[in-house]
Design an enzyme around this catalytic site. Structure first.
Site, short mmCIF file in Angstrom:
data_model
loop_
_atom_site.label_atom_id
_atom_site.label_comp_id
_atom_site.label_asym_id
_atom_site.label_seq_id
_atom_site.Cartn_x
_atom_site.Cartn_y
_atom_site.Cartn_z
CD1 TRP A 102 -2.21 -2.27 1.50
CD2 TRP A 102 -3.01 -1.08 -0.21
NE1 TRP A 102 -3.21 -3.00 0.91
CE2 TRP A 102 -3.72 -2.30 -0.13
CE3 TRP A 102 -3.34 -0.18 -1.22
CZ2 TRP A 102 -4.74 -2.63 -1.03
CZ3 TRP A 102 -4.35 -0.51 -2.12
CH2 TRP A 102 -5.03 -1.71 -2.02
CG ASP A 171 -3.40 4.18 3.80
OD1 ASP A 171 -4.47 4.01 4.40
OD2 ASP A 171 -3.08 3.55 2.77
CE LYS A 195 -8.81 -2.12 4.46
NZ LYS A 195 -8.99 -3.21 3.52
N1 PMP Z 1 -4.49 1.51 1.93
C1 PMP Z 1 -4.60 0.39 2.67
C2 PMP Z 1 -3.71 0.22 3.86
C3 PMP Z 1 -5.54 -0.58 2.33
O1 PMP Z 1 -5.67 -1.68 3.05
C4 PMP Z 1 -6.38 -0.36 1.20
C5 PMP Z 1 -7.45 -1.35 0.80
N2 PMP Z 1 -7.31 -2.63 1.18
C6 PMP Z 1 -6.20 0.80 0.46
C7 PMP Z 1 -5.27 1.73 0.87
C8 PMP Z 1 -7.05 1.08 -0.74
O2 PMP Z 1 -8.31 1.35 -0.32
P1 PMP Z 1 -9.57 1.50 -1.28
O3 PMP Z 1 -9.81 0.17 -1.88
O4 PMP Z 1 -10.62 1.97 -0.35
O5 PMP Z 1 -9.20 2.52 -2.31
#
Ligand code: PMP
Length: 359
Positions: A102, A171, A195
């Site tokens: 991420w 994030d 989550k």
């Molecule tokens: N950052 C993290 C730490 C994530 O776990 C996720 C999704 N699993 C995202 C960003 C991306 O999120 P989204 O699918 O809501 O765009």
């Protein structure tokens, strides 16, 4: 009806009392004669739902009046590009600590809008840790440092947050509301809801007000923090039902004692799972013990040829979504706020039984 123990990384398990309440209020919310998803976002009924959710989130995380709390769409992924557009000019840079998939995605997206400067990375050890703060290269003239506080795929988590001369951006998609944090340590926190917060479709942004005066002229209005704050996150139609459901989650959390209380439960769930993995010769954790996530617990079977049998037999006894992310393989148990200790104990029982059978 048979509900399973759901270890999905997201969208993830929600607390059953929240779902029960949503069910009870589905057809006729507060004698309005309609469900929340059918009502105007400008109606007084919905405005009340929206402001109560914000007030409760502020109270849960002790968010001061010097921060905006925004309820947006686009997921955390939209924020990867929204914050560079809001905070810096194209010639500026943002520092990144790269701790997994991420982080890497955030860095790639940021590079379209300014210079994304990686000041530390754990890529060489397979993203199994948080790089030591002493080794971060703090030489750049960037005002901001971005971290992913909990890497959902790799299962590594910051246990403490750095105290820097720069402004910290985090994030927190897979951990917001799972433990107490000091909001004032951060200039900006963002998180997709799916989550610990509620259903997909909602993204929470907590941003210090003084950072919100520099949005580039080309910033889409829906991602302009100040414009959205001034419009109460309703510059256009917000994700009303997800916002309402998140509000129910906040009320549930307050009812069980708030973030401090859930943090204790989360620590205990994670501890029991890691202890069992650590004590066994059959399972293994790929993450450095200092940085193991309390939310996402990746683990491996030492004999990978048993992976399919593990997943199939787990599914058979109602333990679902334990397959690790396709990029890393193995198993992953995501144990967010909505996953009860009983679910974790059921998983531990199963793991013990599986080991006895095949080990
Ligand atoms: N950052 C993290 C730490 C994530 O776990 C996720 C999704 N699993 C995202 C960003 C991306 O999120 P989204 O699918 O809501 O765009």
């Amino acid at each position: 009806m048979q509900r399973v123990y759901n270890f999905s990384a997201g969208p993830a398990a929600l607390p059953p009392p929240v779902l029960e309440r949503a069910k009870a209020e589905m057809l006729d919310y507060g004698s309005s004669g309609m469900s929340v998803m059918e009502m105007s976002h400008r109606s007084s009924v919905f405005l009340e739902i929206a402001s109560r959710a914000e007030a409760n989130l502020r109270s849960l995380l002790k968010i001061g009046e010097d921060y905006y709390v925004l309820f947006l769409q686009g997921g955390a992924t939209a924020q990867f590009s929204a914050f560079p557009m809001n905070l810096v000019s194209p010639e500026d840079s943002i520092d990144y600590v790269s701790t997994g998939s991420w982080s890497q995605k955030a860095i790639a997206e940021c590079s379209k809008y300014c210079h994304a400067n990686v000041i530390a990375s754990s890529i060489e050890t397979g993203f199994d840790r948080i790089p030591e703060e002493d080794d971060w290269n703090m030489d750049s003239d960037s005002q901001f440092v971005h971290i992913c506080s909990n890497e959902t795929i790799g299962g590594v988590q910051f246990k403490e947050f750095p105290s820097l001369d720069k402004t910290l951006i985090a994030d927190m998609s897979s951990e917001l509301l799972s433990r107490q944090i000091n909001i004032n340590d951060f200039g900006l926190i963002y998180a997709g809801a799916q989550k610990n917060i509620g259903p997909a479709g909602l993204t929470i942004v907590i941003v210090r007000k003084d950072l919100c005066s520099k949005a580039r002229p080309e910033t889409p209005a829906v991602f302009d923090y100040r414009a959205q704050a001034e419009a109460g996150s309703m510059l256009n139609t917000p994700p009303t039902y997800s916002w309402y459901l998140a509000g129910l989650v906040f009320e549930w959390l307050l009812g069980i004692g708030g973030v401090d209380a859930v943090e204790k439960v989360n620590n205990e769930k994670a501890r029991s799972l890691y202890d069992a993995i650590q004590a066994s010769d059959f399972y293994d954790s790929p993450v450095d013990p200092l940085y193991r996530s309390t939310m996402n617990v990746p683990f491996k079977l030492k004999d990978e040829s048993l992976d399919d049998a593990f997943l199939k037999e787990a599914e058979h006894v109602g333990l679902t979504n334990l397959k690790g992310h396709r990029s890393v393989g193995g198993m992953r148990a995501s144990i967010y706020n909505g996953v009860s200790p009983e679910a974790v104990y059921a998983l531990l029982d199963f793991m013990k039984g599986f080991e006895a059978k095949y080990g």
